[in-house]
Design an enzyme around this catalytic site. Structure first.
Site, mmCIF file in Angstrom:
data_model
loop_
_atom_site.group_PDB
_atom_site.id
_atom_site.type_symbol
_atom_site.label_atom_id
_atom_site.label_comp_id
_atom_site.label_asym_id
_atom_site.label_seq_id
_atom_site.Cartn_x
_atom_site.Cartn_y
_atom_site.Cartn_z
ATOM 1 N N ASP A 165 -3.058 -10.709 -2.048
ATOM 2 C CA ASP A 165 -3.595 -10.167 -0.785
ATOM 3 C C ASP A 165 -5.045 -9.739 -1.018
ATOM 4 O O ASP A 165 -5.414 -9.339 -2.118
ATOM 5 C CB ASP A 165 -2.744 -8.967 -0.363
ATOM 6 C CG ASP A 165 -3.057 -8.453 1.031
ATOM 7 O OD1 ASP A 165 -2.298 -8.774 1.956
ATOM 8 O OD2 ASP A 165 -4.069 -7.731 1.188
ATOM 9 N N HIS A 176 0.816 -1.228 0.000
ATOM 10 C CA HIS A 176 0.000 0.000 0.000
ATOM 11 C C HIS A 176 0.850 1.280 0.000
ATOM 12 O O HIS A 176 0.297 2.370 -0.135
ATOM 13 C CB HIS A 176 -0.922 0.035 1.223
ATOM 14 C CG HIS A 176 -1.906 -1.086 1.289
ATOM 15 N ND1 HIS A 176 -2.778 -1.373 0.260
ATOM 16 C CD2 HIS A 176 -2.162 -2.009 2.258
ATOM 17 C CE1 HIS A 176 -3.521 -2.418 0.601
ATOM 18 N NE2 HIS A 176 -3.164 -2.824 1.801
ATOM 19 N N HIS A 186 -6.555 -7.177 -0.056
ATOM 20 C CA HIS A 186 -6.665 -5.745 -0.309
ATOM 21 C C HIS A 186 -5.945 -5.387 -1.599
ATOM 22 O O HIS A 186 -4.920 -5.989 -1.936
ATOM 23 C CB HIS A 186 -6.053 -4.952 0.862
ATOM 24 C CG HIS A 186 -6.697 -5.241 2.176
ATOM 25 N ND1 HIS A 186 -6.171 -6.138 3.078
ATOM 26 C CD2 HIS A 186 -7.842 -4.767 2.723
ATOM 27 C CE1 HIS A 186 -6.960 -6.198 4.148
ATOM 28 N NE2 HIS A 186 -7.997 -5.387 3.953
ATOM 29 N N ASP A 213 -4.855 -12.842 3.755
ATOM 30 C CA ASP A 213 -6.098 -12.348 4.349
ATOM 31 C C ASP A 213 -7.336 -12.613 3.491
ATOM 32 O O ASP A 213 -8.420 -12.128 3.817
ATOM 33 C CB ASP A 213 -5.980 -10.858 4.720
ATOM 34 C CG ASP A 213 -5.231 -10.038 3.697
ATOM 35 O OD1 ASP A 213 -4.979 -10.555 2.594
ATOM 36 O OD2 ASP A 213 -4.906 -8.867 3.990
HETATM 37 ZN ZN LIG Z 1 -4.323 -7.197 3.055
#
Ligand SMILES: [Zn+2]
Length: 314
Positions: free
Chosen positions: A163, A126, A165, A247
């Site tokens: 991931d 990120h 996200h 995740d």
């Molecule tokens: Zn994540």
């Protein structure tokens, strides 16, 4: 030859505020889950400043390097997010997360091993050019891709980010990089909100694969087989980097996908098979998220076991 494991005890010294899911225990659980596996273990070195400024704004890099607090936490991200913080003992962990991914690239590209797993924290996918975000300070995987291109002369580096996200930082850092193909699958809608199919990169070098809440292993496998794998094969990478977040697991508290350990095994085996056909099996996998500790540990274990089995396929 066996899979390399790159880690460092200082990864356990990056403390985070109590309410933050990205905790010291994550790395501890991952390392314990793979401690019996026959891996070639290496200590993650500190990254140099000039490695990080290949993709990050120099003033931002200096801001991170000089923001380490004497006590408590130093929050570096935007005013709306109070989860990305440095503790007094965080800096070497941050630098070794970058340096460890670069070392893994060195080991794999020079043929010292076929594939590698980097177990470090904080994660990186990120982090933006001039901003920390979502537990991340520097783009460990994007920087490793630049390292592979700049130091080793590779011209086709694929990144697969599974991931849950969106890998918004990796996407932003490599948006205008024609030598990289960035593939990222993510739950949508979900924080950070980006990652739509229409986001394709300046050179059609980004592939976003949004997955609806509730997506399980069967739907994930179909989506990867139809969309991701043909694109990867067509790109014919010289190296595959994996942003390995765990995740998407059904037990994870931060998202609503329903993957199981067997899905991580399937995905890893398929990525290794593509690497075997394109680039002598060269895969560097780097830990990103995963916040249910038992699910994280079990998923990381089957992931690393699949990397190990890729050697047996020779
Ligand atoms: Zn994540």
């Amino acid at each position: 030859m066996t899979t390399a494991l790159i880690t460092h005890p200082e990864g356990l010294l990056h403390q985070t505020p109590a309410k933050v899911h990205e905790q010291v225990g994550r790395l501890d659980f991952v390392l314990r889950a793979i401690e019996d596996l026959p891996l070639d273990r290496h200590l993650a070195p500190l990254a140099r400043r000039d490695q990080i400024t290949t993709l990050h704004d120099p003033a931002y890099v200096d801001h991170v390097l000089t923001s380490v607090p004497e006590s408590g936490f130093a929050f570096l991200d935007s005013e709306t997010d109070d989860e990305t913080a440095l503790s007094p003992t965080s800096l070497n962990a941050v630098l070794r997360a970058v340096g460890g991914a670069a070392l893994a690239v060195d080991l794999v590209v020079t043929g010292k091993t076929k594939n590698a797993f980097v177990a470090m924290r904080p994660p990186g996918h990120h982090a933006l050019r001039a901003a920390a975000m979502g537990f991340c300070f520097f783009g460990n995987v994007a920087l490793a891709a630049r390292h592979a291109m700049d130091v080793h002369g590779l011209s086709r580096v694929a990144i697969v980010d599974f991931d849950v996200h969106h890998g918004n930082g990796t996407q932003a850092l490599l948006w205008d990089e024609p030598r990289a193909l960035v593939v990222t699958s993510q739950q949508m809608p979900l924080w950070p909100g980006t990652g739509a199919v229409e986001e394709r990169g300046a050179h059609d070098n980004v592939l976003n694969l949004p997955l609806a809440p509730g997506t399980g292993g069967a739907e994930m496998r179909e989506a990867y087989a139809e969309t991701v794998f043909p694109r990867l094969r067509a790109f014919n990478p010289e190296l595959i980097l994996i942003s390995a977040g765990f995740d998407c697991h059904r037990d994870d508290p931060l998202a609503e996908l329903n993957w199981r350990e067997s899905d991580y095994d399937w995905l890893t085996r398929n990525l290794c098979a593509i690497a075997n056909s394109c680039c002598a099996g060269r895969v560097v996998s780097v830990l990103e998220g995963g916040y249910d500790l038992p699910a994280l540990a079990a998923s990381a274990r089957v992931h690393v076991q699949a990397l190990l089995r890729a050697h047996a396929d020779d």
